[in-house]
Design a protein around this motif. Structure first.
Motif, PDB file in Angstrom:
ATOM      1  N   SER A  63      52.414  80.752  30.749  1.00 44.67           N
ATOM      2  CA  SER A  63      52.544  80.635  29.294  1.00 44.67           C
ATOM      3  C   SER A  63      53.988  80.468  28.835  1.00 44.67           C
ATOM      4  CB  SER A  63      51.937  81.867  28.616  1.00 44.67           C
ATOM      5  OG  SER A  63      52.579  83.057  29.063  1.00 44.67           O
ATOM      6  N   ASP A  64      54.945  80.862  29.664  1.00 39.39           N
ATOM      7  CA  ASP A  64      56.343  80.798  29.245  1.00 39.39           C
ATOM      8  C   ASP A  64      56.988  79.490  29.705  1.00 39.39           C
ATOM      9  OD1 ASP A  64      56.165  83.345  28.164  1.00 39.39           O
ATOM     10  OD2 ASP A  64      56.708  84.301  30.075  1.00 39.39           O
ATOM     11  N   PRO A  65      57.753  78.831  28.829  1.00 46.32           N
ATOM     12  CA  PRO A  65      58.449  77.610  29.243  1.00 46.32           C
ATOM     13  C   PRO A  65      59.534  77.941  30.257  1.00 46.32           C
ATOM     14  CG  PRO A  65      59.170  78.278  27.053  1.00 46.32           C
ATOM     15  CD  PRO A  65      58.024  79.167  27.416  1.00 46.32           C
ATOM     16  N   VAL A  66      59.799  76.998  31.134  1.00 47.80           N
ATOM     17  CA  VAL A  66      60.819  77.204  32.161  1.00 47.80           C
ATOM     18  C   VAL A  66      61.896  76.139  32.017  1.00 47.80           C
ATOM     19  CG1 VAL A  66      59.569  75.822  33.864  1.00 47.80           C
ATOM     20  CG2 VAL A  66      61.215  77.542  34.637  1.00 47.80           C
ATOM     21  N   GLY A  67      63.148  76.558  32.160  1.00 43.62           N
ATOM     22  CA  GLY A  67      64.248  75.619  32.021  1.00 43.62           C
ATOM     23  C   GLY A  67      64.463  74.786  33.275  1.00 43.62           C
ATOM     24  N   TRP A  68      65.335  73.793  33.147  1.00 43.05           N
ATOM     25  CA  TRP A  68      65.705  72.915  34.256  1.00 43.05           C
ATOM     26  C   TRP A  68      66.245  73.763  35.401  1.00 43.05           C
ATOM     27  CZ3 TRP A  68      64.934  68.186  35.886  1.00 43.05           C
ATOM     28  CH2 TRP A  68      65.854  67.517  36.692  1.00 43.05           C
ATOM     29  N   PRO A  69      65.623  73.714  36.586  1.00 41.79           N
ATOM     30  CA  PRO A  69      66.063  74.580  37.677  1.00 41.79           C
ATOM     31  C   PRO A  69      67.515  74.322  38.071  1.00 41.79           C
ATOM     32  CG  PRO A  69      63.893  73.667  38.143  1.00 41.79           C
ATOM     33  CD  PRO A  69      64.422  72.936  36.945  1.00 41.79           C
ATOM     34  N   GLU A  70      68.247  75.400  38.266  1.00 40.40           N
ATOM     35  CA  GLU A  70      69.644  75.317  38.670  1.00 40.40           C
ATOM     36  C   GLU A  70      69.830  76.039  40.000  1.00 40.40           C
ATOM     37  OE1 GLU A  70      71.734  73.536  37.145  1.00 40.40           O
ATOM     38  OE2 GLU A  70      70.957  73.288  35.106  1.00 40.40           O
ATOM     39  N   GLY A  71      70.947  75.774  40.641  1.00 38.63           N
ATOM     40  CA  GLY A  71      71.255  76.443  41.892  1.00 38.63           C
ATOM     41  C   GLY A  71      71.301  75.479  43.052  1.00 38.63           C
ATOM     42  N   GLU A  72      71.478  76.033  44.250  1.00 34.45           N
ATOM     43  CA  GLU A  72      71.627  75.207  45.454  1.00 34.45           C
ATOM     44  C   GLU A  72      70.729  75.666  46.591  1.00 34.45           C
ATOM     45  OE1 GLU A  72      75.764  75.497  46.315  1.00 34.45           O
ATOM     46  OE2 GLU A  72      76.370  74.205  44.639  1.00 34.45           O
ATOM     47  N   GLY A  73      69.690  76.432  46.267  1.00 35.46           N
ATOM     48  CA  GLY A  73      68.814  76.910  47.323  1.00 35.46           C
ATOM     49  C   GLY A  73      69.513  77.919  48.211  1.00 35.46           C
ATOM     50  N   PHE A  74      69.101  77.986  49.461  1.00 36.53           N
ATOM     51  CA  PHE A  74      69.686  78.937  50.400  1.00 36.53           C
ATOM     52  C   PHE A  74      71.121  78.567  50.758  1.00 36.53           C
ATOM     53  CE2 PHE A  74      65.164  79.759  51.576  1.00 36.53           C
ATOM     54  CZ  PHE A  74      65.174  81.138  51.459  1.00 36.53           C
ATOM     55  N   ASP A  75      71.962  79.564  50.835  1.00 35.82           N
ATOM     56  CA  ASP A  75      73.312  79.384  51.361  1.00 35.82           C
ATOM     57  C   ASP A  75      73.240  79.051  52.849  1.00 35.82           C
ATOM     58  OD1 ASP A  75      76.367  80.046  51.061  1.00 35.82           O
ATOM     59  OD2 ASP A  75      75.695  81.171  52.817  1.00 35.82           O
ATOM     60  N   GLN A  76      74.068  78.136  53.303  1.00 39.05           N
ATOM     61  CA  GLN A  76      74.016  77.713  54.696  1.00 39.05           C
ATOM     62  C   GLN A  76      74.336  78.850  55.665  1.00 39.05           C
ATOM     63  OE1 GLN A  76      72.908  74.673  55.953  1.00 39.05           O
ATOM     64  NE2 GLN A  76      72.238  74.580  53.814  1.00 39.05           N
ATOM     65  N   ALA A  77      75.240  79.726  55.282  1.00 38.33           N
ATOM     66  CA  ALA A  77      75.546  80.873  56.139  1.00 38.33           C
ATOM     67  C   ALA A  77      74.334  81.791  56.264  1.00 38.33           C
ATOM     68  CB  ALA A  77      76.742  81.647  55.581  1.00 38.33           C
ATOM     69  N   LYS A  78      73.583  81.920  55.186  1.00 41.94           N
ATOM     70  CA  LYS A  78      72.372  82.752  55.229  1.00 41.94           C
ATOM     71  C   LYS A  78      71.328  82.109  56.132  1.00 41.94           C
ATOM     72  CE  LYS A  78      69.695  86.150  54.008  1.00 41.94           C
ATOM     73  NZ  LYS A  78      69.965  87.549  54.443  1.00 41.94           N
TER      74      LYS A  78
END
Length: 399
Positions: A361-376
């Motif tokens: 029911s709640d609107p979601v904004g344009w996804p931001e971020g870079e996913g998993f960190d490569q070191a992780k």
């Protein structure tokens, strides 16, 4: 001198994207570290599994043995199916008592089960001669699919008949009711190694924190799993099983695409499980006919469309994992809280950067971020490799 036998138990062959990836990861690992061994993959549909998995290891074969043994049980109550499957493995002659039931082994999609009394007897002989019996990871150990309890009980019975060691890795365990929880805790006691992918699974199984690592796919993440062709700006996986609302997901996706101002021709729906992942796509295509559909066969062959410039919406767990590993920001949707909350939350806790929605029911904004960190990702792979080495050792150590 006979070659050692490694017996892998998996739900690959349904087919289902995540299950195929897990089986592929272990077969690639065994091809590197145990090319000396024969590998027998016990799965729900050997012919379909072979289409994807054959040739990854130089000596791999396919069977359906413990799965039909469990399915033959007259009762699917946790204790009953466990006792029944264990009794058949302990005394295969008992198959004659239920031979007529083989005619009833028809999958929900109408495909006959690929098993016969003779094939099961042959598979059981392989099972009890195995050096390692390995239940690879996935989300099949729960009350939704009680047949998996019978499979687990069958492994325990095989140990009594001479099988070498039993292990399970990367398992998602639960949800179960109280009675079945007691059953699964008892069934895993003979296993020399039990490794789960999230803390909820550890709590259900009564395991220590040290037995929690991550999903088995982290063992073998690599560029071959990603399609970075740049055809799409937004990729969606939206399922219709596990009680998902096709109407609700359709409205959510159409609204999000409109709000994000995405060209429909730059949007793709990815299939993970045939028959369960096209209903939302078809509904969205009624109003946005330019959207693309990528079948699971293409995803497995060419990789998941993902990368830093690709936003994702996923109801399923493994697209969340792989897309975030490729650098995609995204949104996870839990369509069945008792099952999917733990799955998606485990990836978020590891650093996927995706929010998880439990309501549409709640609107979601344009996804931001870079996913998993490569070191992780490197650390997670090392953690999983350490588990693999505990099970199989290394070629250096055995040379």
């Amino acid at each position: 001198m006979s070659r050692p036998l490694i017996y892998l138990i998996t739900t690959a062959g349904i087919p289902n994207y995540g299950d195929e990836l897990i089986a592929m990861a272990w077969l690639r690992h065994l091809a590197r570290e145990r090319p000396d061994a024969d590998v027998l993959v016990d799965t729900v549909r050997p012919s379909a599994a072979a289409e994807t998995l054959a040739g990854i290891h130089p000596s791999v074969r396919f069977t359906s043995t413990l799965w039909p043994v469990a399915l033959l049980s007259p009762s699917w109550e946790a204790a009953d199916i466990s006792r029944f499957a264990a009794s058949i493995v302990a005394d295969p002659a008992r198959l004659a008592e239920v031979e007529e039931r083989f005619k009833l082994l028809i999958r929900p999609d109408g495909i006959p089960w690929e098993a016969s009394p003779d094939s099961v007897l042959a598979g059981l002989e392989d099972l009890v001669s195995a050096e390692v019996v390995h239940m690879v990871g996935g989300g099949y150990l729960n009350g939704i699919w009680p047949v998996s309890l019978g499979v687990t009980a069958g492994v325990g019975a095989a140990l009594q008949r001479g099988a070498g060691r039993a292990v399970m890795t990367g398992e998602g365990i639960g949800p179960y009711d109280a009675g079945a929880t007691d059953v699964i805790r008892g069934l895993i006691e003979p296993f020399t190694l039990v490794d789960v992918r999230d803390t909820v699974s550890a709590e259900v199984a009564g395991l220590a924190a040290a037995q929690v690592t991550c999903d088995d796919v982290f063992l073998d993440l690599g560029p071959e799993l990603y399609a970075t062709h740049g055809k799409y700006d937004v990729v969606v996986n939206a399922q219709a099983d596990h009680g998902a609302s096709v109407e609700g997901l359709t409205e959510f996706v159409v609204s999000a695409l409109s709000r994000w101002k995405v060209e429909p021709g730059r949007v793709a729906f990815v299939e993970c499980r045939p028959g369960a992942d096209d209903a939302v796509y078809k509904a969205v295509a009624q109003s946005l006919p330019e959207v693309a559909f990528v079948p699971v066969s293409e995803v497995l062959a060419d990789g998941l469309p993902a990368g830093p410039g690709v936003r994702w919406i996923s109801t399923r767990f493994h697209p969340h994992l792989v897309a975030a590993a490729a650098g995609s920001p995204g949104v996870a949707i839990s369509v069945q809280p008792e099952y999917y909350d733990a799955k998606h939350s485990s990836l978020i806790a590891l650093g996927s950067g995706w929010p998880m929605l439990t309501t549409l029911s709640d609107p979601v904004g344009w996804p931001e971020g870079e996913g998993f960190d490569q070191a992780k990702l490197k650390a997670l792979r090392e953690q999983k490799v350490a588990v693999a080495e505990r099970v199989y050792g290394t070629r250096r150590a055995s040379a």
